[in-house]
Write an enzyme that holds these catalytic residues in place. Structure first.
Site, PDB file in Angstrom:
ATOM      1  N   GLU A 136     -16.078  -5.302 -15.949  1.00 48.36           N
ATOM      2  CA  GLU A 136     -16.128  -4.554 -14.691  1.00 48.36           C
ATOM      3  C   GLU A 136     -17.328  -3.617 -14.658  1.00 48.36           C
ATOM      4  OE1 GLU A 136     -14.209  -0.864 -14.163  1.00 48.36           O
ATOM      5  OE2 GLU A 136     -12.703  -1.300 -15.697  1.00 48.36           O
ATOM      6  N   LYS A 178     -16.982   2.531  -4.857  1.00 46.97           N
ATOM      7  CA  LYS A 178     -15.976   2.015  -5.780  1.00 46.97           C
ATOM      8  C   LYS A 178     -15.168   0.977  -5.008  1.00 46.97           C
ATOM      9  CE  LYS A 178     -12.063   3.593  -8.600  1.00 46.97           C
ATOM     10  NZ  LYS A 178     -11.246   4.778  -8.975  1.00 46.97           N
ATOM     11  N   SER A 224      -1.663   1.614  -8.092  1.00 44.45           N
ATOM     12  CA  SER A 224      -2.947   0.907  -8.155  1.00 44.45           C
ATOM     13  C   SER A 224      -2.831  -0.533  -7.674  1.00 44.45           C
ATOM     14  CB  SER A 224      -3.471   0.920  -9.585  1.00 44.45           C
ATOM     15  OG  SER A 224      -4.602   0.095  -9.703  1.00 44.45           O
ATOM     16  N   LYS A 240      -4.118   3.665 -18.293  1.00 44.91           N
ATOM     17  CA  LYS A 240      -4.681   4.982 -18.556  1.00 44.91           C
ATOM     18  C   LYS A 240      -3.527   5.962 -18.791  1.00 44.91           C
ATOM     19  CE  LYS A 240      -8.902   4.124 -15.970  1.00 44.91           C
ATOM     20  NZ  LYS A 240      -8.640   2.737 -15.561  1.00 44.91           N
TER      21      LYS A 240
END
Length: 299
Positions: A19, A81, A138, A157
């Site tokens: 990524e 983003k 997400s 995370k």
């Protein structure tokens, strides 16, 4: 696709997707380009072709040139983003942006790449201080539920609600594998205290699980590889930084996709750079493992 990546895919050679949001939004200028090059070198050293992914001037690019990698990492790059929902607008409006886990996985799958290495998966956020619930989930999870790739990461995370995230993955029938661990890793921490449903101890077994899973489902597979022990954050320090970061987010009224960058920046600053060292170490470890899994799938 770059010619090298296109040839590797056509020849069924091992390829690893990488990524670009980590580079443009997750690491400081200078260090990001160094890490980008180390990631690609790590993949090559382990026997696979690296395919760093971004959208540049409206074109999704799978496999960046050296100049394109420098552009992504430039201090004044000004890249958006891009999650999966943002790819269409970016392409149609000729925009440029760095790809998240969700958009990278989708583009890798479209290009015929089955293995993707990243740092940490997105997930369900904790409610902010003073709130009881959150709707901040997400897009990584929904994308993995319908995209047949192996995502090699160090868990979610650790700023996220890991139990809730694992429940969402279970609901979407995404197999979760622990690499040489029975305890699900938590990004900066090697263990979350939650068991992994399945354990694999070598790349061949991870590849075998993915191949067998694809006979039954279109979803991807999560391969969770703990942060190298010497770079793990102290748990007490981690928990203090997380509490401070969440309070900072609440005070600033930050929401949506802006939450994670702010929390990570607080970790990087308040830890004296220790979290940056951990982030770099774990993503390099994941790139190495992903290349070995890709090599097994290519046999």
């Amino acid at each position: 696709m770059s010619p090298e990546v296109a040839d590797a895919v056509a020849d069924h050679a091992p390829v690893v997707a990488l990524e670009s949001t980590l580079l443009s939004h997750g690491l400081p200028p200078g260090r990001n380009l160094e890490v980008a090059r180390r990631l690609e070198r790590t993949v090559r050293d382990a026997g696979a072709v690296p395919a760093t992914i971004a959208v540049l001037d409206g074109v999704p690019r799978v496999g960046l040139t050296s100049a394109e990698l420098e552009r992504v990492c430039a201090p004044d790059a000004g890249l958006d983003k891009l999650s999966l929902r943002d790819l269409g607008p970016a392409v149609a409006l000729r925009g440029s942006g760095a790809t998240t886990v969700a958009s990278t996985a989708a583009l890798a799958h479209a290009a015929g790449i089955a293995v993707f290495a990243t740092g940490g998966l997105g997930g369900v956020h904790h409610p902010l201080p003073g709130a009881d619930v959150t709707w901040d989930v997400s897009a990584d999870l929904g994308t993995l539920a319908r995209t047949g790739v192996v995502v090699v990461c160090s868990g979610m995370k650790s700023i996220l609600d890991i139990p809730a995230t694992l429940e969402v993955l279970e609901t979407h029938s995404v197999p979760v594998l622990g690499y040489r661990t029975d305890d699900f890793p938590a990004f900066y921490l090697s263990a979350s205290g939650l068991p992994v449903p399945h354990r694999v101890d070598d790349p061949a077994r991870a590849a075998a699980v993915f191949a067998a899973h694809r006979d039954f489902s279109d979803s991807g597979v999560l391969l969770a590889n703990p942060v190298p022990a010497e770079h793990e954050l102290d748990r007490a320090t981690h928990d203090r930084l997380l509490a401070e970061g969440l309070e900072l987010v609440r005070k600033r009224g930050i929401s949506g996709s802006d939450v994670t960058p702010v929390l990570l920046e607080h970790f990087h600053t308040a830890s004296g750079g220790a979290s940056l060292d951990a982030n770099e170490a774990l993503v390099l470890s994941n790139a190495d493992l992903a290349a070995r899994v890709a090599s097994e799938l290519a046999r």
